[in-house]
Design an enzyme around this catalytic site. Structure first.
Site, PDB file in Angstrom:
ATOM      1  N   SER A  33       0.808  -1.222   0.000  1.00 49.27           N
ATOM      2  CA  SER A  33       0.000   0.000   0.000  1.00 49.27           C
ATOM      3  C   SER A  33       0.842   1.273   0.000  1.00 49.27           C
ATOM      4  CB  SER A  33      -0.931   0.008   1.213  1.00 49.27           C
ATOM      5  OG  SER A  33      -0.195  -0.116   2.421  1.00 49.27           O
ATOM      6  N   GLY A  68      -1.879  -4.319   1.151  1.00 48.70           N
ATOM      7  CA  GLY A  68      -1.964  -5.505   1.984  1.00 48.70           C
ATOM      8  C   GLY A  68      -1.008  -6.619   1.612  1.00 48.70           C
ATOM      9  N   ASN A  97       4.039  -5.080   5.738  1.00 49.26           N
ATOM     10  CA  ASN A  97       2.889  -5.807   6.288  1.00 49.26           C
ATOM     11  C   ASN A  97       3.313  -7.034   7.085  1.00 49.26           C
ATOM     12  OD1 ASN A  97       0.641  -4.207   5.388  1.00 49.26           O
ATOM     13  ND2 ASN A  97       1.124  -4.878   3.318  1.00 49.26           N
ATOM     14  N   ASP A 176      -4.235   7.102  10.152  1.00 52.21           N
ATOM     15  CA  ASP A 176      -3.796   5.807  10.695  1.00 52.21           C
ATOM     16  C   ASP A 176      -2.337   5.818  11.128  1.00 52.21           C
ATOM     17  OD1 ASP A 176      -2.364   5.763   8.303  1.00 52.21           O
ATOM     18  OD2 ASP A 176      -3.501   4.116   7.423  1.00 52.21           O
ATOM     19  N   HIS A 179       0.196   5.377   6.688  1.00 50.01           N
ATOM     20  CA  HIS A 179       0.260   5.681   5.261  1.00 50.01           C
ATOM     21  C   HIS A 179       0.493   7.168   5.028  1.00 50.01           C
ATOM     22  CE1 HIS A 179      -2.009   1.852   5.366  1.00 50.01           C
ATOM     23  NE2 HIS A 179      -1.295   1.602   4.278  1.00 50.01           N
TER      24      HIS A 179
END
Length: 201
Positions: A33, A68, A97, A176, A179
């Site tokens: 991502s 992801g 991830n 979050d 990102h």
């Protein structure tokens, strides 16, 4: 009008070489991502900005990043992606991830190692992009994870971007806190371009 078999063979060979020469100019971004432009407009993502920087050099940036994605998932996809795009350079930007999910660092390192080997066997150069974890994952785990990238770069003799998000300030992250926003993408692109230039030169 009849065409001799020799002329047909020469024509096919010429077309094949032409396609190969074009494909050899591909730069494949293979990440998650952080490279897929999560949460921002696609045309603001760092791979698109990279394409703009390289337009004058006749390189085509192909972004095969998926939000992801893990290193294991990357291993499952890489063969088909390499066959389809036949890149000259692969920007390998996976592993974040794995770390966020607490996967064993030995597994992450082995997956990245096999990805590098697969890419090199296809004749492409590798630019390995380092990831880092926040300190709340524990000192030992964070240290082992962060060491994966320089260790592999040394072992496999590939170029390394020490940390993809180097120089991105805290206020340029989405809510979050994982990102980056659109404002951070130029800095991320410059981090990659600095090392990529060495391979292109």
């Amino acid at each position: 009008m009849n065409t001799s078999p020799l002329k047909i063979i020469l024509l096919v060979a010429t077309l094949w070489l032409s396609c190969s020469a074009h494909a050899a100019q591909n730069i494949l971004v293979f990440g998650d991502s952080l490279s897929a432009g999560y949460g921002i407009a696609t045309d603001k993502s760092w791979p698109v900005l990279l394409q703009q920087e390289l337009n004058s050099l006749d390189y085509q940036v192909v972004n095969a990043s998926i939000s992801g994605e893990t290193t294991q998932g990357g291993r499952q996809r890489i063969a088909q992606i390499l066959l389809r795009h036949r890149p000259a350079v692969v920007v390998l930007a996976l592993g974040a991830n794995d770390g966020l999910r607490g996967y064993a660092t030995t597994d992450t390192e082995e997956n990245l190692n096999k990805l590098i080997l697969d890419i090199k066997r296809r004749g492409a150069s590798v630019l390995l992009v380092g990831m880092q974890l926040p300190p709340n994952y524990g000192k030992d785990y964070v240290s082992r994870f962060n060491d994966i990238y320089p260790n592999l770069a040394k072992k496999r003799r590939v170029r390394l971007v020490p940390f993809l998000l180097e120089g991105v300030p805290p206020d340029q992250f989405q809510p979050d806190n994982l990102h980056p926003t659109a404002a951070a993408q130029p800095q991320i692109m410059r981090n990659v371009l600095k090392e990529l230039k060495v391979l292109l030169d």
